[in-house]
Structure formats: C-alpha cells, structure tokens
Motif scaffolding. Sequence first.
Motif, PDB file in Angstrom:
ATOM      1  N   LYS A  69     -33.636  48.163  20.146  1.00 17.86           N
ATOM      2  CA  LYS A  69     -34.330  46.945  21.291  1.00 17.86           C
ATOM      3  C   LYS A  69     -35.515  47.790  21.941  1.00 17.86           C
ATOM      4  N   CYS A  72     -38.867  50.472  21.705  1.00 19.11           N
ATOM      5  CA  CYS A  72     -39.549  49.781  21.701  1.00 19.11           C
ATOM      6  C   CYS A  72     -40.425  50.199  22.960  1.00 19.11           C
ATOM      7  N   ASP A  84     -42.412  43.085  15.540  1.00 24.39           N
ATOM      8  CA  ASP A  84     -42.404  41.428  16.273  1.00 24.39           C
ATOM      9  C   ASP A  84     -41.525  41.170  15.640  1.00 24.39           C
ATOM     10  N   THR A  85     -41.392  40.225  17.121  1.00 20.75           N
ATOM     11  CA  THR A  85     -39.802  39.740  16.416  1.00 20.75           C
ATOM     12  C   THR A  85     -39.673  38.561  15.748  1.00 20.75           C
ATOM     13  N   CYS A  86     -41.094  37.953  16.045  1.00 15.84           N
ATOM     14  CA  CYS A  86     -41.984  36.436  16.027  1.00 15.84           C
ATOM     15  C   CYS A  86     -41.459  36.149  14.673  1.00 15.84           C
ATOM     16  N   GLU A  88     -39.798  36.744  10.585  1.00 18.15           N
ATOM     17  CA  GLU A  88     -37.990  36.881  10.587  1.00 18.15           C
ATOM     18  C   GLU A  88     -37.487  38.134   9.940  1.00 18.15           C
ATOM     19  N   ASN A  90     -38.431  41.007  11.288  1.00 17.81           N
ATOM     20  CA  ASN A  90     -38.732  42.083  11.870  1.00 17.81           C
ATOM     21  C   ASN A  90     -36.733  41.839  12.647  1.00 17.81           C
ATOM     22  N   LYS A  91     -36.414  42.095  13.132  1.00 17.45           N
ATOM     23  CA  LYS A  91     -34.998  42.134  13.695  1.00 17.45           C
ATOM     24  C   LYS A  91     -34.901  43.568  14.482  1.00 17.45           C
ATOM     25  N   TYR A  92     -34.267  43.493  15.323  1.00 15.93           N
ATOM     26  CA  TYR A  92     -33.578  44.831  16.650  1.00 15.93           C
ATOM     27  C   TYR A  92     -32.234  45.154  15.931  1.00 15.93           C
TER      28      TYR A  92
END
Length: 113
Positions: A69, A72, A84-86, A88, A90-92
């Motif tokens: 996190k 970035c 973009d965490t929007c 699914e 894409n997760k940190y």
Amino acid sequence: IILAIDHNAKDNEKRSCNSVKFNNDDTLAKSSHVFTNEEVNIILNHSMQLIEKFAKEILSGVTEARPFKSSCEYCEYKNVCNFDTCFEKNKYRKIENVNKNTIIDKIKGQNNE
C-alpha cells in the motif's frame, strides 16, 4: 561496522542508535536489532534469487502490479500501471511485522524446499 559508523555506540548516553547494545565483553547483546554476517549473506542470497525470479517473470510477460500500500504513494509509474483497488484482482500486499529471527527462519525454510 557499527563502531565505524557510530563511535559512541557503546555509550548508553551518547549513542545514536538505541536498538544496538553491547555486552561487557564488547560483543553485541542479544537484544540488539542487528543481523550477523551470516544472516546478511542469507538475506543477500535470497534477494538475488528473488531478483532472478522477478526478472524471468518480466521477460516471460508477467507484468502485473503487486504493490504494498505505501509504495504507490511514491511510485513514478502509478499513472501507467493501472493498479486500482476497485478491481477485484487488484489487492495490496500486506507487510508482516516480524522479528529478525522469523525473517531468517522463513528464508532458510524457503531455501530448503
């Protein structure tokens, strides 16, 4: 190395790094947060293995972003990576808070597999 960097490392009042403590016989205390030469070599060798692994992945076309996190915030490529965490997928990744012995044990375990 510690004494070359901080000439006052043995002086509890003047030392610049509180995580380093010496025993009366000038050896590092177990409570010191430092790595031995052997541990540094283990970490360096593991790092080289990771670099080789990631280089092979990149050369084979694997280019997905897998950031932590905080990374970035400083990344020069955030405008082009499309992380973009929007979405699914894409997760940190999370950084584990572990002590040095856990790190070394984990690396040794991975190297023995």
